[in-house]
Design a protein around this motif. Structure first.
Motif, PDB file in Angstrom:
ATOM      1  N   LEU A 119      28.170  81.137  49.102  1.00  6.61           N
ATOM      2  CA  LEU A 119      27.310  82.234  49.530  1.00  6.61           C
ATOM      3  C   LEU A 119      25.935  81.674  49.854  1.00  6.61           C
ATOM      4  O   LEU A 119      25.434  80.800  49.134  1.00  6.61           O
ATOM      5  N   THR A 120      25.330  82.160  50.930  1.00  8.70           N
ATOM      6  CA  THR A 120      23.958  81.775  51.230  1.00  8.70           C
ATOM      7  C   THR A 120      22.996  82.595  50.381  1.00  8.70           C
ATOM      8  O   THR A 120      23.359  83.613  49.793  1.00  8.70           O
ATOM      9  N   ASN A 121      21.747  82.157  50.366  1.00  8.19           N
ATOM     10  CA  ASN A 121      20.672  82.891  49.685  1.00  8.19           C
ATOM     11  C   ASN A 121      20.998  83.183  48.219  1.00  8.19           C
ATOM     12  O   ASN A 121      20.720  84.274  47.715  1.00  8.19           O
ATOM     13  N   VAL A 122      21.568  82.191  47.579  1.00  7.95           N
ATOM     14  CA  VAL A 122      21.764  82.258  46.135  1.00  7.95           C
ATOM     15  C   VAL A 122      20.768  81.299  45.506  1.00  7.95           C
ATOM     16  O   VAL A 122      20.653  80.148  45.932  1.00  7.95           O
ATOM     17  N   PRO A 123      20.008  81.742  44.528  1.00  7.22           N
ATOM     18  CA  PRO A 123      18.987  80.867  43.929  1.00  7.22           C
ATOM     19  C   PRO A 123      19.587  79.576  43.391  1.00  7.22           C
ATOM     20  O   PRO A 123      20.706  79.563  42.870  1.00  7.22           O
ATOM     21  N   GLU A 124      18.833  78.500  43.509  1.00  3.53           N
ATOM     22  CA  GLU A 124      19.290  77.231  42.970  1.00  3.53           C
ATOM     23  C   GLU A 124      19.006  77.186  41.474  1.00  3.53           C
ATOM     24  O   GLU A 124      17.879  77.366  41.033  1.00  3.53           O
ATOM     25  N   ARG A 125      20.058  76.959  40.710  1.00  4.19           N
ATOM     26  CA  ARG A 125      19.919  76.870  39.259  1.00  4.19           C
ATOM     27  C   ARG A 125      19.697  75.426  38.838  1.00  4.19           C
ATOM     28  O   ARG A 125      20.243  74.496  39.430  1.00  4.19           O
ATOM     29  N   THR A 126      18.873  75.243  37.834  1.00  2.00           N
ATOM     30  CA  THR A 126      18.699  73.912  37.258  1.00  2.00           C
ATOM     31  C   THR A 126      20.022  73.460  36.633  1.00  2.00           C
ATOM     32  O   THR A 126      20.884  74.279  36.294  1.00  2.00           O
ATOM     33  N   GLN A 127      20.187  72.153  36.503  1.00  2.75           N
ATOM     34  CA  GLN A 127      21.418  71.595  35.963  1.00  2.75           C
ATOM     35  C   GLN A 127      21.189  71.112  34.524  1.00  2.75           C
ATOM     36  O   GLN A 127      20.101  70.717  34.151  1.00  2.75           O
ATOM     37  N   LYS A 128      22.237  71.139  33.743  1.00  2.00           N
ATOM     38  CA  LYS A 128      22.169  70.647  32.366  1.00  2.00           C
ATOM     39  C   LYS A 128      22.042  69.124  32.366  1.00  2.00           C
ATOM     40  O   LYS A 128      22.630  68.456  33.204  1.00  2.00           O
ATOM     41  N   PRO A 129      21.292  68.558  31.425  1.00  2.58           N
ATOM     42  CA  PRO A 129      20.483  69.253  30.400  1.00  2.58           C
ATOM     43  C   PRO A 129      19.217  69.839  31.004  1.00  2.58           C
ATOM     44  O   PRO A 129      18.464  69.148  31.684  1.00  2.58           O
ATOM     45  N   ARG A 130      19.025  71.124  30.803  1.00  8.23           N
ATOM     46  CA  ARG A 130      17.931  71.864  31.422  1.00  8.23           C
ATOM     47  C   ARG A 130      16.685  71.866  30.544  1.00  8.23           C
ATOM     48  O   ARG A 130      16.780  71.977  29.324  1.00  8.23           O
ATOM     49  N   ASP A 131      15.536  71.811  31.199  1.00  6.82           N
ATOM     50  CA  ASP A 131      14.273  72.056  30.512  1.00  6.82           C
ATOM     51  C   ASP A 131      13.804  73.478  30.786  1.00  6.82           C
ATOM     52  O   ASP A 131      13.033  74.052  30.028  1.00  6.82           O
ATOM     53  N   LYS A 132      14.296  74.055  31.870  1.00  8.03           N
ATOM     54  CA  LYS A 132      14.027  75.461  32.189  1.00  8.03           C
ATOM     55  C   LYS A 132      15.303  76.069  32.766  1.00  8.03           C
ATOM     56  O   LYS A 132      16.183  75.352  33.226  1.00  8.03           O
ATOM     57  N   GLY A 133      15.371  77.393  32.735  1.00  7.93           N
ATOM     58  CA  GLY A 133      16.606  78.057  33.109  1.00  7.93           C
ATOM     59  C   GLY A 133      17.600  78.040  31.964  1.00  7.93           C
ATOM     60  O   GLY A 133      18.814  78.168  32.136  1.00  7.93           O
ATOM     61  N   PHE A 134      17.049  77.929  30.771  1.00  8.85           N
ATOM     62  CA  PHE A 134      17.753  77.714  29.514  1.00  8.85           C
ATOM     63  C   PHE A 134      18.376  79.019  29.030  1.00  8.85           C
ATOM     64  O   PHE A 134      17.727  80.061  29.031  1.00  8.85           O
ATOM     65  N   THR A 135      19.647  78.987  28.607  1.00  3.85           N
ATOM     66  CA  THR A 135      20.277  80.148  27.976  1.00  3.85           C
ATOM     67  C   THR A 135      20.636  79.803  26.542  1.00  3.85           C
ATOM     68  O   THR A 135      21.427  78.890  26.301  1.00  3.85           O
ATOM     69  N   MET A 136      20.035  80.526  25.614  1.00  3.77           N
ATOM     70  CA  MET A 136      20.350  80.369  24.199  1.00  3.77           C
ATOM     71  C   MET A 136      21.271  81.519  23.802  1.00  3.77           C
ATOM     72  O   MET A 136      20.911  82.690  23.922  1.00  3.77           O
ATOM     73  N   ALA A 137      22.484  81.179  23.377  1.00  7.28           N
ATOM     74  CA  ALA A 137      23.462  82.192  22.983  1.00  7.28           C
ATOM     75  C   ALA A 137      23.433  82.391  21.481  1.00  7.28           C
ATOM     76  O   ALA A 137      23.196  81.455  20.714  1.00  7.28           O
ATOM     77  N   MET A 138      23.704  83.607  21.066  1.00  7.78           N
ATOM     78  CA  MET A 138      23.650  83.985  19.651  1.00  7.78           C
ATOM     79  C   MET A 138      25.057  84.108  19.080  1.00  7.78           C
ATOM     80  O   MET A 138      25.850  84.939  19.538  1.00  7.78           O
ATOM     81  N   ASP A 139      25.361  83.254  18.113  1.00  3.27           N
ATOM     82  CA  ASP A 139      26.617  83.321  17.372  1.00  3.27           C
ATOM     83  C   ASP A 139      26.319  84.048  16.069  1.00  3.27           C
ATOM     84  O   ASP A 139      25.644  83.521  15.196  1.00  3.27           O
ATOM     85  N   LYS A 140      26.837  85.264  15.932  1.00  4.42           N
ATOM     86  CA  LYS A 140      26.560  86.080  14.745  1.00  4.42           C
ATOM     87  C   LYS A 140      27.709  86.032  13.740  1.00  4.42           C
ATOM     88  O   LYS A 140      27.777  86.859  12.840  1.00  4.42           O
ATOM     89  N   GLY A 141      28.617  85.062  13.915  1.00  2.85           N
ATOM     90  CA  GLY A 141      29.734  84.956  12.982  1.00  2.85           C
ATOM     91  C   GLY A 141      31.067  84.766  13.667  1.00  2.85           C
ATOM     92  O   GLY A 141      32.097  85.240  13.169  1.00  2.85           O
ATOM     93  N   LEU A 142      31.059  84.077  14.812  1.00  2.72           N
ATOM     94  CA  LEU A 142      32.311  83.813  15.509  1.00  2.72           C
ATOM     95  C   LEU A 142      33.233  82.968  14.636  1.00  2.72           C
ATOM     96  O   LEU A 142      32.787  82.101  13.884  1.00  2.72           O
ATOM     97  N   SER A 143      34.530  83.202  14.766  1.00  3.30           N
ATOM     98  CA  SER A 143      35.506  82.339  14.121  1.00  3.30           C
ATOM     99  C   SER A 143      35.619  81.039  14.912  1.00  3.30           C
ATOM    100  O   SER A 143      35.098  80.925  16.033  1.00  3.30           O
ATOM    101  N   VAL A 144      36.315  80.071  14.356  1.00  6.02           N
ATOM    102  CA  VAL A 144      36.535  78.816  15.082  1.00  6.02           C
ATOM    103  C   VAL A 144      37.274  79.098  16.388  1.00  6.02           C
ATOM    104  O   VAL A 144      36.902  78.586  17.453  1.00  6.02           O
ATOM    105  N   ARG A 145      38.307  79.918  16.331  1.00  9.75           N
ATOM    106  CA  ARG A 145      39.066  80.264  17.548  1.00  9.75           C
ATOM    107  C   ARG A 145      38.180  80.979  18.562  1.00  9.75           C
ATOM    108  O   ARG A 145      38.247  80.693  19.765  1.00  9.75           O
ATOM    109  N   GLN A 146      37.368  81.903  18.103  1.00  7.43           N
ATOM    110  CA  GLN A 146      36.473  82.614  19.020  1.00  7.43           C
ATOM    111  C   GLN A 146      35.455  81.669  19.637  1.00  7.43           C
ATOM    112  O   GLN A 146      35.126  81.794  20.821  1.00  7.43           O
ATOM    113  N   ALA A 147      34.946  80.721  18.846  1.00 11.31           N
ATOM    114  CA  ALA A 147      33.998  79.742  19.385  1.00 11.31           C
ATOM    115  C   ALA A 147      34.663  78.896  20.461  1.00 11.31           C
ATOM    116  O   ALA A 147      34.059  78.598  21.496  1.00 11.31           O
TER     117      ALA A 147
END
Length: 254
Positions: A5-33
Motif C-alpha cells: 500500500l502507498t502512503n503508509v507511514p514508515e515504522r522504525t525497525q527493532k531494536p527501536r529507540d522510538k516507535g516502542f510498544t510496551m505490552a502488559m502481561d497481567k498474568g498470562l500462562s506459559v501457553r498464552q505467552a
C-alpha cells in the motif's frame, strides 16, 4: 507485510529507540505467552509483568524463557520495586533481578511517598546493573502534579540514568496523564513535550482513544505502553493509518 500500500507511514525497525510498544502481561500462562509472541512478537519491544504479578505467577521462569527465546526483553512492574522499597529490601530486589536475569527495571513512586533525591539514587544504582525505566506520576487520582513538576521530575530521572521515562496512567488509563474519564490532559502532554524529547518518553495509553491521540500528535513512531496483548496488532494498524481512527491522517504524507 502481506501486500503493498502507498502512503503508509514508515515504522522504525527493532531494536527501536522510538516507535516502542510496551505490552502488559497481567498474568498470562506459559501457553498464552507463547501464543501472544507467535502472533504479536514482531510488534512488541518489551513486556511488563504488571505491578507485582511476578510474585504470584506460576511457572514464572518458564514464561520468562518464552520472552527470552523470542528476543523480547521484559521487566517487573514498578509496584514490585515499591513493595521492596517500602519494606527496606532494596538489596533483595536487586537479587531478584539477578536471579531471574531481568534486563530492565522500573523505578516508580506511584503508590508510596519517596523523596525524589532518593528515587534518583535508586535509579543511578540500578542503572549500574540493568537498563532503567523510571515512571513519573501518581496512582492516586486526587493527586494532581503540575506540568512544570512533571518536566522537572522527568529530566532529573533521565539525568540520574533512566533510559526512558514513563508517563503514569495505570493499566486502566484513568490517572496521571488522564482524567478519571480517560480523557487526555492534553495541555500537560504538550507542555511536557516543550522540554522532554518525545523519544525519551513512553506514554502509558491502554485505551484506544488515548493511543489515537498520541499517534496523531507525534506520529506513528511514538512510544506507547500498557498495551494489552490482544490490542498490540490493533495498535499497529492505528500506527499505520489502517483503522478508521487514523485512516485519513497519513494519506497526504509522502
Amino acid at each position: 507485510m502481506h501486500y503493498f500500500l502507498t502512503n503508509v507511514p514508515e515504522r522504525t525497525q527493532k531494536p527501536r529507540d522510538k516507535g516502542f510498544t510496551m505490552a502488559m502481561d497481567k498474568g498470562l500462562s506459559v501457553r498464552q505467552a507463547e501464543d501472544f509472541i507467535n502472533v504479536c512478537g514482531e510488534y512488541v519491544d518489551i513486556v511488563k509483568l504488571g505491578w507485582a504479578t511476578s510474585y504470584v505467577t506460576p511457572n514464572l521462569n518458564d514464561k520468562l524463557n518464552v520472552y527470552r527465546e523470542a528476543g523480547i526483553p521484559f521487566y517487573f512492574g514498578g509496584t514490585l520495586f515499591e513493595a521492596f522499597i517500602v519494606r527496606d529490601q532494596f538489596d533483595d530486589y536487586r537479587k531478584v533481578l539477578d536471579k531471574y536475569e531481568v534486563p530492565f527495571a522500573e523505578v516508580s513512586d506511584g503508590s508510596i511517598e519517596l523523596d525524589h533525591d532518593l528515587k534518583c539514587n535508586y535509579i543511578s544504582k540500578l542503572a549500574e546493573q540493568v537498563t532503567v525505566l523510571s515512571e513519573v506520576g501518581s496512582k492516586d487520582a486526587e493527586k494532581i502534579i503540575p506540568p512544570y513538576k512533571w518536566i522537572e521530575l522527568m529530566q532529573k530521572e533521565l539525568d540520574a540514568g533512566a533510559w526512558k521515562v514513563i508517563g503514569e496512567a495505570r493499566e486502566s488509563g484513568n490517572v496521571g496523564l488522564f482524567r478519571s474519564s480517560g480523557e487526555v490532559r492534553s495541555g500537560l502532554v504538550q507542555e511536557i513535550l516543550t522540554k522532554i524529547p518525545f523519544e525519551k518518553i513512553i506514554w502509558e495509553a491502554p485505551q484506544k482513544a488515548q493511543q489515537v491521540y498520541f499517534i496523531k500528535l507525534m506520529g506513528s513512531n511514538v512510544n506507547l505502553g500498557n498495551i494489552a496483548p490482544e490490542e498490540v496488532i490493533p495498535l499497529e494498524t492505528i500506527r499505520l493509518g489502517l483503522r478508521g481512527d487514523t485512516f485519513d491522517h497519513f494519506l497526504d504524507q509522502k
